[in-house]
Design a protein around this motif. Structure first.
Motif, short mmCIF file in Angstrom:
data_model
loop_
_atom_site.label_atom_id
_atom_site.label_comp_id
_atom_site.label_asym_id
_atom_site.label_seq_id
_atom_site.Cartn_x
_atom_site.Cartn_y
_atom_site.Cartn_z
N ARG A 1 -9.44 67.40 97.35
CA ARG A 1 -10.11 66.12 97.56
C ARG A 1 -9.10 65.02 97.88
N ILE A 2 -7.97 65.04 97.18
CA ILE A 2 -6.92 64.06 97.46
C ILE A 2 -6.40 64.23 98.89
N SER A 3 -6.34 65.48 99.35
CA SER A 3 -5.83 65.76 100.70
C SER A 3 -6.70 65.14 101.78
N GLN A 4 -7.94 64.82 101.46
CA GLN A 4 -8.83 64.22 102.44
C GLN A 4 -8.50 62.75 102.73
N GLY B 1 -5.71 78.51 97.92
CA GLY B 1 -4.60 77.80 98.54
C GLY B 1 -5.00 77.12 99.83
N ASN B 2 -6.29 77.12 100.13
CA ASN B 2 -6.80 76.43 101.32
C ASN B 2 -7.28 75.05 100.89
N TYR B 3 -6.49 74.05 101.17
CA TYR B 3 -6.82 72.71 100.72
C TYR B 3 -7.40 71.83 101.84
N SER B 4 -7.74 72.45 102.96
CA SER B 4 -8.25 71.68 104.09
C SER B 4 -9.72 71.35 103.96
N ILE B 5 -10.41 72.02 103.05
CA ILE B 5 -11.84 71.80 102.84
C ILE B 5 -12.06 71.35 101.40
N PRO B 6 -12.67 70.19 101.18
CA PRO B 6 -12.93 69.77 99.79
C PRO B 6 -13.93 70.73 99.13
N ASN B 7 -13.86 70.81 97.82
CA ASN B 7 -14.72 71.73 97.07
C ASN B 7 -14.49 73.18 97.48
N MET B 8 -13.23 73.56 97.66
CA MET B 8 -12.95 74.86 98.23
C MET B 8 -12.97 75.98 97.21
#
Length: 317
Positions: free
Chosen positions: A35-38, A114-121
């Motif tokens: 989420r922070i990554s967004q 380890g996939n942080y490109s999608i929130p709520n992953m």
């Protein structure tokens, strides 16, 4: 920097959820980080709002239904979706995408971690729905082709390896016999258990339950999704397209833990799903209450064993 932030977020997860086992806190940590990554996309998502987002996913189908597809649909509604990339035969799920590429021949379950490109992953006790939107599968795929004299009921079964163990969440032939005998007078039952080659597999090997031949002999009034695919192959793009069309006309589902249950939860109505405790983190995070109903507004009845499933069906169907 990323590792330091991850460690800090794990501490936050431990302080906020002290009763969670240490391994569960990693899921909470990863969701925080995703989420922070967004934040770095704030200007692109809310100021410039031009098509830029490329979303690629080839992990477990369950995660794709719950996280990737709603994320992609949000970007579609936002005007920022540029392309989606997924496994073979997934185009019907991304009907809204301006450019969908079917790139992957196999699903890799580790790809979701380890996939942080999608929130709520990953699994979590709470979800951020700010970039998550219900995909209107029912409205888009509702049709006049799969309409019968009685309302539809789909039994979405599975019989495959789960967590490197023998099948756990499935309906055997005696269970199917009991359900069908109790429901066939009120519903047109369609039985769905995809076979190898009809869907893209991950690490869950499909095994032989032997129920298709048994159903044709003992319950010829039950329609088999595999037979419907043969009959209507010239009208559908692939097996997934058929599933979406049938499910769109249905308001009653019986499904199994995993992607089977997630897909059946996307069409409203009632979905009674079988998910035994001890398998899957959905139980730990209460996801059959806080996430699955959000997929379409469906009423989710979580049965923890077959007897409980029978009771739910007898009361609600």
């Amino acid at each position: 920097m990323q590792q330091l932030l991850l460690k800090s977020l794990y501490l936050v997860a431990a302080l906020r959820y002290p009763r969670f086992r240490p391994d569960l806190r990693y899921f909470v940590r990863d969701n925080y980080f995703a989420r922070i990554s967004q934040f770095r996309f704030w200007k692109a998502d809310f100021v410039t709002k031009k098509p830029y987002k490329v979303i690629e996913f080839y992990g477990e189908f369950d995660q794709e239904v719950r996280y990737a597809m709603p994320f992609a649909y949000w970007h579609h509604l936002n005007g920022t979706l540029k392309q989606t990339i997924a496994a073979k035969n997934t185009r019907p799920f991304y009907f809204f995408s301006p450019d969908h590429l079917e790139k992957h021949d196999k699903r890799v379950w580790e790809a979701g971690y380890g996939n942080y490109s999608i929130p709520n992953m990953t699994h979590a006790p709470t979800y951020d729905f700010s970039k998550w939107a219900r995909v209107p599968f029912k409205q888009h795929y509702k049709n006049e082709l799969f309409v019968y004299g009685k309302p539809l009921l789909v039994i979405a079964n599975k019989y495959n390896i789960e967590w490197d163990k023998p099948p756990i969440n499935f309906l055997d032939i005696p269970a199917l016999d009991r359900l069908i005998n109790g429901l066939k007078d009120r519903y047109q039952i369609i039985y769905n258990r995809p076979l190898g080659g009809q869907i893209v597999l991950d690490n869950s090997e499909i095994m032989d339950l032997g129920e298709h031949v048994w159903l044709k002999t003992n319950h010829p009034d039950v329609l088999l999704m595999n037979d419907l695919f043969e009959q209507h192959c010239h009208r559908v793009d692939n097996f997934n397209h058929l599933q979406l069309m049938v499910y769109a006309n249905c308001d009653r589902f019986i499904s199994m833990h995993g992607g089977t249950a997630a897909l059946a939860s996307c069409f409203g109505g009632i979905n009674t799903l079988l998910s035994h405790p001890g398998g899957g983190f959905e139980h730990d995070f209460d996801e059959y209450t806080n996430l699955f109903p959000a997929l379409s507004g469906a009423r989710i009845l979580h049965a923890k064993n077959r007897d409980e499933l029978f009771r739910y069906v007898e009361i609600n169907y």
